[in-house]
Design a protein around this motif. Structure first.
Motif, short mmCIF file in Angstrom:
data_model
loop_
_atom_site.label_atom_id
_atom_site.label_comp_id
_atom_site.label_asym_id
_atom_site.label_seq_id
_atom_site.Cartn_x
_atom_site.Cartn_y
_atom_site.Cartn_z
N UNK A 1 1.36 7.11 2.48
CA UNK A 1 2.21 6.85 3.64
C UNK A 1 3.62 6.50 3.18
N UNK A 2 4.59 6.79 4.05
CA UNK A 2 5.99 6.52 3.75
C UNK A 2 6.48 5.45 4.71
N UNK A 3 6.95 4.33 4.19
CA UNK A 3 7.47 3.24 5.00
C UNK A 3 8.79 2.78 4.39
N UNK A 4 9.50 1.94 5.13
CA UNK A 4 10.75 1.41 4.62
C UNK A 4 10.48 0.26 3.66
N UNK A 5 11.42 0.02 2.73
CA UNK A 5 11.23 -1.05 1.76
C UNK A 5 11.17 -2.42 2.43
N UNK A 6 11.90 -2.61 3.53
CA UNK A 6 11.86 -3.89 4.24
C UNK A 6 10.49 -4.16 4.81
N UNK A 7 9.77 -3.12 5.23
CA UNK A 7 8.40 -3.29 5.71
C UNK A 7 7.49 -3.77 4.60
N UNK A 8 7.66 -3.24 3.39
CA UNK A 8 6.86 -3.69 2.25
C UNK A 8 7.19 -5.14 1.91
N UNK A 9 8.48 -5.51 2.00
CA UNK A 9 8.87 -6.89 1.70
C UNK A 9 8.23 -7.86 2.69
N UNK A 10 8.24 -7.51 3.98
CA UNK A 10 7.64 -8.39 4.99
C UNK A 10 6.14 -8.52 4.76
N UNK A 11 5.48 -7.42 4.43
CA UNK A 11 4.03 -7.47 4.18
C UNK A 11 3.72 -8.31 2.95
N UNK B 1 10.94 8.55 10.13
CA UNK B 1 10.51 7.33 10.81
C UNK B 1 9.48 6.59 9.97
N UNK B 2 9.52 5.26 10.04
CA UNK B 2 8.57 4.40 9.35
C UNK B 2 7.18 4.59 9.93
N UNK B 3 6.15 4.68 9.06
CA UNK B 3 4.79 4.91 9.52
C UNK B 3 4.19 3.70 10.23
N UNK B 4 4.78 2.51 10.07
CA UNK B 4 4.26 1.30 10.71
C UNK B 4 5.13 0.88 11.87
N UNK B 5 6.42 0.70 11.65
CA UNK B 5 7.32 0.24 12.72
C UNK B 5 7.84 1.39 13.58
N UNK B 6 7.73 2.61 13.12
CA UNK B 6 8.20 3.79 13.83
C UNK B 6 9.71 3.71 14.11
N UNK B 7 10.44 3.20 13.12
CA UNK B 7 11.89 3.10 13.19
C UNK B 7 12.49 3.95 12.07
N UNK B 8 13.78 4.26 12.23
CA UNK B 8 14.46 5.05 11.21
C UNK B 8 14.50 4.29 9.90
N UNK B 9 14.08 4.94 8.82
CA UNK B 9 14.01 4.28 7.52
C UNK B 9 15.37 4.28 6.83
N UNK B 10 15.64 3.20 6.10
CA UNK B 10 16.86 3.09 5.31
C UNK B 10 16.57 3.32 3.84
N UNK B 11 15.48 2.70 3.35
CA UNK B 11 15.04 2.90 1.97
C UNK B 11 13.60 3.41 2.01
N UNK B 12 13.38 4.72 2.24
CA UNK B 12 12.02 5.25 2.35
C UNK B 12 11.26 5.10 1.03
N UNK B 13 10.05 4.58 1.11
CA UNK B 13 9.23 4.29 -0.06
C UNK B 13 7.85 4.87 0.15
N UNK B 14 7.33 5.56 -0.87
CA UNK B 14 6.01 6.18 -0.81
C UNK B 14 4.98 5.19 -1.36
N UNK B 15 3.99 4.85 -0.53
CA UNK B 15 2.93 3.94 -0.92
C UNK B 15 1.86 4.67 -1.72
N UNK B 16 1.00 3.95 -2.45
CA UNK B 16 -0.11 4.61 -3.16
C UNK B 16 -1.04 5.36 -2.22
N UNK B 17 -1.12 4.94 -0.95
CA UNK B 17 -1.97 5.64 0.01
C UNK B 17 -1.36 6.94 0.49
#
Length: 494
Positions: free
Chosen positions: A248-258, A230-246
Motif C-alpha cells: 500500500x502507498x500512504x503519506x509519510x505523515x500517516x506513518x508517523x502518526x501510526x 491519494x493516501x490509502x488510509x486518509x484518502x487525501x493528496x499525498x505529499x511524501x508518498x511511501x510504499x509500505x511492505x504490504x
C-alpha cells in the motif's frame, strides 16, 4: 497519553527473587540484567525441578502496570501455563492466568480488555502472540503496586523456563510529581539517548505552518485527482508518498502518526495494514517517482488550487520529514540515523571513488600505447571512455604501420603487472597450511594425562578432581574466571 515505560529495564533499578534452584548461569537475575549475554540466556530451573515456580519482581516506586509481555520458550524447552499475581494490602491476589499455550506460540501478552482492538489482535496472530486479559478487579491491584509475581504453573515435560519478560506501565498517580517526572526523565534518556525526539518537537513548536500542507481545490474547480495520488488510509493528496511492505502507498505523515500511537503502548513501528514490525528487509520506502508525478500534476493544474507550490514543502520541512523517515525505518544496530541527503551524498562519494579507481587502472594499463600528444592524467581520469578509445585507436594504427618494440614492451609489462596484482588477491587452495599449535596433553593443574574437561574461557584442560577444586573459586590456574556453563566435556581424538 504519554508513552509507556518498561520498568524491568536495569537502569530503573528493579529487583527479582526466585526460591527455586536454577541452572548455573540461568538465574532469575538474567531477566533484569544489563549484560546482553545474560539476557539471551534467560531463566531456567534445575533439571529435577517441577512447577509451580514463583518469580517475584519488586520496584523502587509504585507503578501503574498496563502490559506484561513474556516469552515462554527457550530452544526446545517451553512453559505452557502462567499466572500473574499482584500484592494488595500485603496479600497476593491473582489478576490473570493462561493455560495450555499452543506449541507454535512465541510470546504471551497480558493487558486490559479496554486496550484491546481487532487490528492489534490480527497483528498478534501473525506474530504468533497470545493475548490474555486481566481480571476486572486488576485495576485496583495493579494501579499502584510495588511487587508483581509471575508463577510458572505448567511446562511441556521440561523444567520451568522463561526466556524474556517485559512490564510496561506508568508511574502510579499516588506518587509525588517529582518522582513521576524523575522516572519519565530516566526513561526518555534510555529510549531517546540522543534527544532526537525533543529536537523534532522543538522544530514543530517553532514552525507556525502545519507540517502537512495539502493544496485545496477552488470552489468552482471540477478537477479530478488521480487515485494513485491519494493516501490509502486518509484518502487525501499525498505529499511524501511511501510504499509500505504490504504494497500500500500512504503519506509519510500517516506513518508517523501510526508509529506515535504504537509507541504509546510500547510497540515498535509496524505496517498499519498487516501489523508486522519493520525490519532491515521489511520496511517502508519513499516513492520518489510518484512524488515527482504529484509535483508535476500540481504544476500543470495550479489554476485549480488555491495554493500550489512548485516544490511541495520548504527545504526545512523536507529535511525534517526525511530525517524522521530515516530514524523510524533504521533499526538499532543496522544503520546510523541520518537524512536522505547524507545517505545519498555518501553513496555518490563512494560511486565517484569507485569510478576514479577503475578509470585510473584502465588508463595505466594502456599508458604504453598512448601517443606523446595524449591529454594529461587528470583529463584522462575525467574522460575515461574517450581515453580508452584514443589509446585503442593509436595502438591499432601503430600496429598496422610500423609497430615499435618499445610500445609492445610497455604494453606487455603493464599487462603482466596487472596480472601479478590480480593473482596476489586470489585465494590459493593448493598452498601448504601451516601446522596448528599442539593442544596441551595434560591437566593444567596436576599435569595428569587423565583430563576430561575443557574450560572455554581460557581453553585449558583439567581433570575431574582439579575441576572440583577450581570450581570452588571459579578461577583457573591462569587466573581467568569461569562459570559452570563455560566447562564442557573434552573428547580425545585417536
Amino acid at each position: 497519553m504519554s508513552s509507556l515505560i518498561n520498568f524491568l529495564n536495569p537502569k530503573l533499578k528493579p529487583s527479582v527473587e526466585c526460591d527455586a534452584i536454577c541452572e548455573d548461569g540461568y538465574t532469575a537475575a538474567n531477566l533484569i540484567s544489563d549484560n546482553e549475554e545474560h539476557i539471551e540466556r534467560g531463566f531456567m530451573c534445575f533439571a529435577v525441578c517441577k512447577p509451580p515456580v514463583d518469580i517475584v519482581f519488586d520496584f523502587p516506586k509504585a507503578i501503574d502496570l498496563k502490559v506484561i509481555k513474556l516469552w515462554p520458550s527457550s530452544g526446545a524447552l517451553r512453559s505452557t501455563g502462567f499466572e500473574v499475581h499482584g500484592k494488595y494490602d500485603g496479600i497476593w491476589e491473582r489478576v490473570a492466568y493462561v493455560r495450555d499455550l499452543p506449541k507454535g506460540m512465541d510470546s504471551v501478552t497480558f493487558c486490559y480488555q479496554s486496550d484491546y482492538n481487532s487490528r492489534s489482535s490480527a497483528a498478534a496472530a501473525q506474530q504468533r502472540s497470545e493475548k490474555v486479559f486481566f481480571f476486572k478487579t486488576a485495576h485496583k491491584i495493579l494501579g499502584a503496586t510495588n511487587s508483581v509475581k509471575i508463577v510458572i504453573r505448567t511446562t511441556e515435560r521440561c523444567p520451568p523456563v522463561l526466556r524474556k519478560i517485559q512490564m510496561w506501565g506508568l508511574p502510579a498517580r499516588s506518587l509525588d510529581k517529582a518522582d513521576r517526572e524523575l522516572m519519565k526523565t530516566i526513561w526518555s534518556e534510555i529510549s531517546d539517548p540522543y534527544g532526537l525526539r525533543d529536537q523534532a518537537q522543538q522544530q514543530q513548536a517553532g514552525q507556525r505552518s502545519p507540517s502537512r500542507h495539502i493544496p485545496e481545490l477552488r470552489e468552482q474547480s471540477r478537477l479530478e485527482i488521480p487515485e494513485e495520488f491519494l493516501d490509502s488510509i486518509t484518502w487525501e493528496l499525498m505529499i511524501f508518498p511511501t510504499v509500505l511492505p504490504s504494497g500500500k502507498v500512504v503519506d509519510q505523515s500517516t506513518i508517523d502518526k501510526h508509529s506515535e500511537e504504537e509507541a504509546k503502548w510500547g510497540r515498535l513501528p509496524s505496517d498499519p495494514f498487516t501489523g508486522l514490525e519493520y525490519t532491515s528487509q521489511r520496511k517502508a520506502i519513499l516513492n520518489l517517482a510518484l512524488k515527482a508525478r504529484i509535483e508535476k500534476f500540481l504544476m500543470e493544474h495550479s489554476e485549480h488550487f488555491k495554493s500550489a507550490p512548485r516544490s511541495l514543502g520548504s527545504s526545512r520541512m523536507r529535511r525534517r520529514h526525511a530525517s524522521q523517515f530515516a530514524s523510524h525505518m533504521c533499526l538499532p544496530g543496522s544503520m546510523s540515523v541520518g537524512t536522505y541527503s547524507s545517505l545519498s551524498s555518501g553513496y555518490k562519494h563512494q560511486q565517484r571513488k569507485t569510478k576514479s579507481t577503475v578509470t585510473a587502472t584502465a588508463t595505466s594499463a594502456f599508458s604504453g600505447s598512448l601517443s606523446p600528444t595524449s591529454p594529461p592524467a587528470a583529463k584522462r581520469a575525467r574522460h575515461s571512455y574517450s581515453a580508452y578509445t584514443v589509446s585503442s585507436t593509436v595502438t591499432a594504427s601503430s600496429a598496422d604501420q610500423s609497430p615499435t618494440t618499445s610500445s609492445a614492451t610497455g604494453t606487455t609489462s603493464s599487462i603482466d603487472q596487472a596480472i601479478q596484482q590480480a593473482l596476489q588477491k586470489i585465494t590459493r587452495f593448493t598452498q601448504v597450511v601451516p601446522p596448528q599449535p599442539m593442544q596441551p596433553t595434560s591437566c593444567i593443574n596436576c599435569r595428569s594425562s587423565q583430563f576430561a574437561y575443557e574450560i572455554r574461557t581460557c581453553r585449558h584442560l583439567v581433570c575431574r578432581e582439579c575441576l572440583v577444586i577450581l570450581s570452588a573459586s571459579q578461577k583457573c590456574v591462569c587466573k581467568v574466571s569461569f562459570q559452570g556453563v563455560d566447562v564442557e566435556r573434552y573428547h580425545k581424538l585417536p
